[in-house]
Scaffold this motif. Structure first.
Motif, PDB file in Angstrom:
ATOM      1  N   LEU A  27       0.830  -1.214   0.000  1.00 14.43           N
ATOM      2  CA  LEU A  27       0.000   0.000   0.000  1.00 14.43           C
ATOM      3  C   LEU A  27       0.861   1.258   0.000  1.00 14.43           C
ATOM      4  N   VAL A  34      -2.874   3.154  -5.774  1.00 14.96           N
ATOM      5  CA  VAL A  34      -3.913   2.630  -4.889  1.00 14.96           C
ATOM      6  C   VAL A  34      -4.679   3.753  -4.197  1.00 14.96           C
ATOM      7  N   ALA A  38      -8.755   4.287  -3.970  1.00 13.70           N
ATOM      8  CA  ALA A  38      -9.488   4.270  -2.691  1.00 13.70           C
ATOM      9  C   ALA A  38     -10.269   5.568  -2.497  1.00 13.70           C
ATOM     10  N   TRP A 299      -2.914   5.634   8.660  1.00 14.58           N
ATOM     11  CA  TRP A 299      -3.125   6.007   7.261  1.00 14.58           C
ATOM     12  C   TRP A 299      -2.330   7.243   6.877  1.00 14.58           C
ATOM     13  N   LEU A 314     -12.242   4.641   5.619  1.00 14.65           N
ATOM     14  CA  LEU A 314     -11.527   3.400   5.312  1.00 14.65           C
ATOM     15  C   LEU A 314     -11.570   2.436   6.487  1.00 14.65           C
TER      16      LEU A 314
END
Length: 337
Positions: A27, A34, A38, A299, A314
């Motif tokens: 990630l 990505v 997202a 994150w 998320l």
């Protein structure tokens, strides 16, 4: 439990841990690919109900067009607000440069008296260059947002088709679980974004009014700043207090009015974050405060500011997905309020 079963269990846990580490590394390494996907998925989840409602009263292509136009209008307003704020800050700094130099001199003198010497003088060219660099960073961010917008534009029409294909591929029980989880995730994302938007507007309006009441210049800029930062939970509320208070020192000199500005912003942020937001959100977004802080930290480390912006939806999606499987249900319970 036999030795063979224990060994199999430990091996399974070790493989799970290795897979998790590899996934996190992937990630982080695949940020450029990505993260936009997202981000676009979250936007699509928020826009899809609007498109579906419009499609009940007009042709599908027109509903799709109006939905995308609403997204473009929101992004355009965001870009205009940011550039307007940067321009007003540059103008205000130019007009108050003498006060800024005097305030810096007083700060340097106070620091020197307490054994913390501050070398050099404040440099006008460097500050203006920093603001121009910030404007350039905003331009790069807008370009990235445009890329996300293209993904949304291409992905929105694919929602019914993807849903139909998944429906055909799965058995009745799995199909029901998958559809239920996807509906829950979509509802959680919409609820979070709707509540955050409402509290952000309230924060922005209240910040503007308080700045105007205290005589602080750039009242609209501080309102826009706190509106935008409110989308970053907890951290954004703290950061939004600092610039107007620092500018109050530049504008007013002494400490009484800046202290009043500071107290007002703190009360405003605490009231909206701890009273208004929970009332609007209720218990629907069942994440514990600690889980939100951990999610923000994680994150942000993986995807930077973009990760902080989408950390809560998320994590809520992960909680819902984990709740669908026996082995991962404990994760959902651990993160839930």
């Amino acid at each position: 439990m036999s030795d063979g079963q224990a060994e199999h269990r430990y091996r399974s846990r070790l493989l799970t841990l290795i897979a998790a580490i590899l996934l996190i590394g992937a990630l982080k390494a695949a940020f450029a690919v990505v993260m936009p996907i997202a981000f676009a998925a979250i936007i699509i989840a928020a826009l899809w109900p609007l498109k579906r409602r419009l499609a009940r009263h007009m042709p599908s292509w027109l509903a799709y067009t109006l939905t995308l136009l609403s997204l473009v209008a929101i992004l355009g307003a965001f870009v205009a607000a940011v550039y307007l704020s940067i321009g007003q800050v540059i103008t205000a700094l130019t007009a108050n440069w003498t006060s800024l130099e005097q305030g810096y001199s007083r700060l340097a003198g106070w620091a020197a008296e307490h054994g913390v010497p501050i070398a050099g003088t404040i440099n006008r060219q460097r500050i203006m260059a920093l603001l121009q660099l910030l404007a350039g960073g905003v331009y790069g961010f807008v370009t990235y947002v445009g890329f996300i917008g293209i993904i949304v534009m291409l992905g929105l029409p694919e929602v019914p088709r993807l849903k139909r294909r998944l429906y055909e591929m799965m058995e009745s029980g799995d199909r029901r679980d998958m559809l239920g989880a996807s509906e829950d995730i979509s509802a959680q994302v919409r609820r979070y974004l709707g509540t955050t938007l409402a509290t952000s507007v309230l924060t922005g309006v209240a910040s503007t009014l308080w700045s105007w009441m205290t005589g602080l210049e750039l009242a609209l800029v501080w309102g826009i700043l706190n509106f935008l930062l409110n989308f970053v939970p907890v951290i954004g509320n703290i950061v939004g207090i600092v610039p107007p208070v620092l500018f109050a020192f530049v504008q007013f000199g002494g400490w009484q009015t800046p202290a009043l500005v500071f107290v007002g912003f703190v009360i405003l942020q605490l009231t909206i974050s701890n009273v208004v937001y929970p009332l609007l959100q209720g218990k629907q977004l069942s994440l514990s405060p600690l889980a939100i802080i951990v999610a923000m930290t994680f994150w942000s480390w993986v995807w930077g500011i973009a990760g902080a912006l989408i950390a809560v939806p998320l994590t809520a999606a992960i909680v819902i997905i984990c709740g669908q499987f026996d082995r991962s249900r404990w994760i959902g319970k651990l993160l839930s309020a």
